[in-house]
Write a protein that holds these residues in place. Structure first.
Motif, PDB file in Angstrom:
ATOM      1  N   GLN A   1       3.029  -6.978   5.025  1.00  0.00           N
ATOM      2  CA  GLN A   1       1.735  -6.934   5.713  1.00  0.00           C
ATOM      3  C   GLN A   1       0.833  -8.090   5.306  1.00  0.00           C
ATOM      4  O   GLN A   1       0.348  -8.829   6.160  1.00  0.00           O
ATOM      5  CB  GLN A   1       1.046  -5.606   5.435  1.00  0.00           C
ATOM      6  N   SER A   2       0.585  -8.269   4.016  1.00  0.00           N
ATOM      7  CA  SER A   2      -0.354  -9.298   3.555  1.00  0.00           C
ATOM      8  C   SER A   2       0.323 -10.622   3.257  1.00  0.00           C
ATOM      9  O   SER A   2      -0.335 -11.654   3.205  1.00  0.00           O
ATOM     10  CB  SER A   2      -1.080  -8.822   2.291  1.00  0.00           C
ATOM     11  N   GLY A   3       1.633 -10.596   3.020  1.00  0.00           N
ATOM     12  CA  GLY A   3       2.360 -11.810   2.675  1.00  0.00           C
ATOM     13  C   GLY A   3       2.302 -12.156   1.193  1.00  0.00           C
ATOM     14  O   GLY A   3       2.819 -13.185   0.775  1.00  0.00           O
ATOM     15  N   TYR A   4       1.652 -11.296   0.383  1.00  0.00           N
ATOM     16  CA  TYR A   4       1.602 -11.630  -1.036  1.00  0.00           C
ATOM     17  C   TYR A   4       2.986 -11.496  -1.646  1.00  0.00           C
ATOM     18  O   TYR A   4       3.821 -10.723  -1.196  1.00  0.00           O
ATOM     19  CB  TYR A   4       0.519 -10.830  -1.760  1.00  0.00           C
TER      20      TYR A   4
ATOM     21  N   VAL B   1       0.835  -1.203   0.000  1.00  0.00           N
ATOM     22  CA  VAL B   1       0.000   0.000   0.000  1.00  0.00           C
ATOM     23  C   VAL B   1       0.871   1.253   0.000  1.00  0.00           C
ATOM     24  O   VAL B   1       0.629   2.202  -0.755  1.00  0.00           O
ATOM     25  CB  VAL B   1      -0.981  -0.005   1.198  1.00  0.00           C
ATOM     26  N   VAL B   2       1.911   1.264   0.816  1.00  0.00           N
ATOM     27  CA  VAL B   2       2.818   2.419   0.868  1.00  0.00           C
ATOM     28  C   VAL B   2       3.576   2.551  -0.456  1.00  0.00           C
ATOM     29  O   VAL B   2       3.703   3.648  -1.001  1.00  0.00           O
ATOM     30  CB  VAL B   2       3.792   2.310   2.063  1.00  0.00           C
ATOM     31  N   LEU B   3       4.050   1.434  -0.997  1.00  0.00           N
ATOM     32  CA  LEU B   3       4.758   1.492  -2.276  1.00  0.00           C
ATOM     33  C   LEU B   3       3.852   2.000  -3.396  1.00  0.00           C
ATOM     34  O   LEU B   3       4.282   2.769  -4.251  1.00  0.00           O
ATOM     35  CB  LEU B   3       5.338   0.126  -2.640  1.00  0.00           C
ATOM     36  N   GLU B   4       2.595   1.598  -3.381  1.00  0.00           N
ATOM     37  CA  GLU B   4       1.638   2.075  -4.387  1.00  0.00           C
ATOM     38  C   GLU B   4       1.455   3.583  -4.269  1.00  0.00           C
ATOM     39  O   GLU B   4       1.412   4.300  -5.273  1.00  0.00           O
ATOM     40  CB  GLU B   4       0.300   1.353  -4.230  1.00  0.00           C
TER      41      GLU B   4
ATOM     42  N   ALA C   1      -5.965  -3.322   0.220  1.00  0.00           N
ATOM     43  CA  ALA C   1      -6.736  -2.256  -0.436  1.00  0.00           C
ATOM     44  C   ALA C   1      -5.789  -1.132  -0.828  1.00  0.00           C
ATOM     45  O   ALA C   1      -5.056  -0.607   0.011  1.00  0.00           O
ATOM     46  CB  ALA C   1      -7.822  -1.728   0.491  1.00  0.00           C
ATOM     47  N   TYR C   2      -5.811  -0.788  -2.101  1.00  0.00           N
ATOM     48  CA  TYR C   2      -5.014   0.319  -2.619  1.00  0.00           C
ATOM     49  C   TYR C   2      -5.930   1.522  -2.792  1.00  0.00           C
ATOM     50  O   TYR C   2      -6.983   1.412  -3.397  1.00  0.00           O
ATOM     51  CB  TYR C   2      -4.405  -0.019  -3.984  1.00  0.00           C
ATOM     52  N   GLU C   3      -5.509   2.656  -2.292  1.00  0.00           N
ATOM     53  CA  GLU C   3      -6.288   3.897  -2.412  1.00  0.00           C
ATOM     54  C   GLU C   3      -5.852   4.646  -3.661  1.00  0.00           C
ATOM     55  O   GLU C   3      -5.483   5.809  -3.607  1.00  0.00           O
ATOM     56  CB  GLU C   3      -6.087   4.750  -1.174  1.00  0.00           C
TER      57      GLU C   3
END
Length: 184
Positions: free
Chosen positions: A89-92, A49-52, A120-122
């Motif tokens: 965070q998600s392990g993906y 999420v932060v990288l996105e 979830a990506y904002e």
């Protein structure tokens, strides 16, 4: 060089090339100045999420952060040389499949998404549109693009533009595996 060190150097280089201070990138992305600094110094592993958010603030796709700075001349991307990254965070797990010498406007990424995981990506509008197609190879995924929710099974393919919140959820009991084709 490990993937997190490479990401740290790439983000710092892209930020400086864009002429952005830490404060300016923080203002554009909603990621704190201190977090960006820690990522750039490889003192913190950023989540997807932060990288996105950082990628969007730099006018790039998430896959662009994982691309080589200087494309190699070889048109072949060997499995052993493809960058692999795990979201803390998600392990993906994401693996950039495309050769670095390929057209940068089209990138292929393989994702293994753990059972029960959700992210979830904002994502908002970008300077230039980013389009994705997700081809589910194994398992099941629920992908929300804005208000629309798509329940996907193996073999299904979903195409959309990254212009609104996007949520990925694996409701299954096994890992899902899919290919993402990204067009900038």
């Amino acid at each position: 060089m490990d993937i997190n060190t490479r990401l740290a150097e790439r983000i710092r280089h892209l930020r400086k090339t864009a002429g952005l201070s830490l404060d300016a990138l923080a203002d554009k992305t909603g990621v704190s100045r201190s977090m960006i600094s820690m990522i750039e110094r490889n003192q913190s592993s950023a989540t997807a999420v932060v990288l996105e958010r950082l990628a969007a603030g730099l006018g790039l796709s998430l896959a662009d952060l994982f691309s080589a700075e200087k494309p190699a001349a070889a048109p072949l991307s060997r499995l052993a040389e493809q960058p692999v990254w795990r979201d803390p965070q998600s392990g993906y797990i994401r693996r950039n499949v495309s050769p670095s010498s390929a057209n940068p406007d089209l990138q292929l990424v393989e994702v293994t998404f753990p059972a029960g995981a959700r992210i979830a990506y904002e994502t908002g509008l970008r300077q230039s549109p980013v389009h994705q197609q997700i081809w589910l190879l194994a398992g099941e995924m629920h992908i929300s693009v804005g208000e629309a929710v798509y329940a996907m099974l193996a073999g299904d393919c979903l195409a959309f533009e990254l212009s609104c919140q996007t949520t990925f959820h694996n409701p299954g009991q096994t890992d899902a595996r899919y290919l993402v084709a990204i067009h900038n």
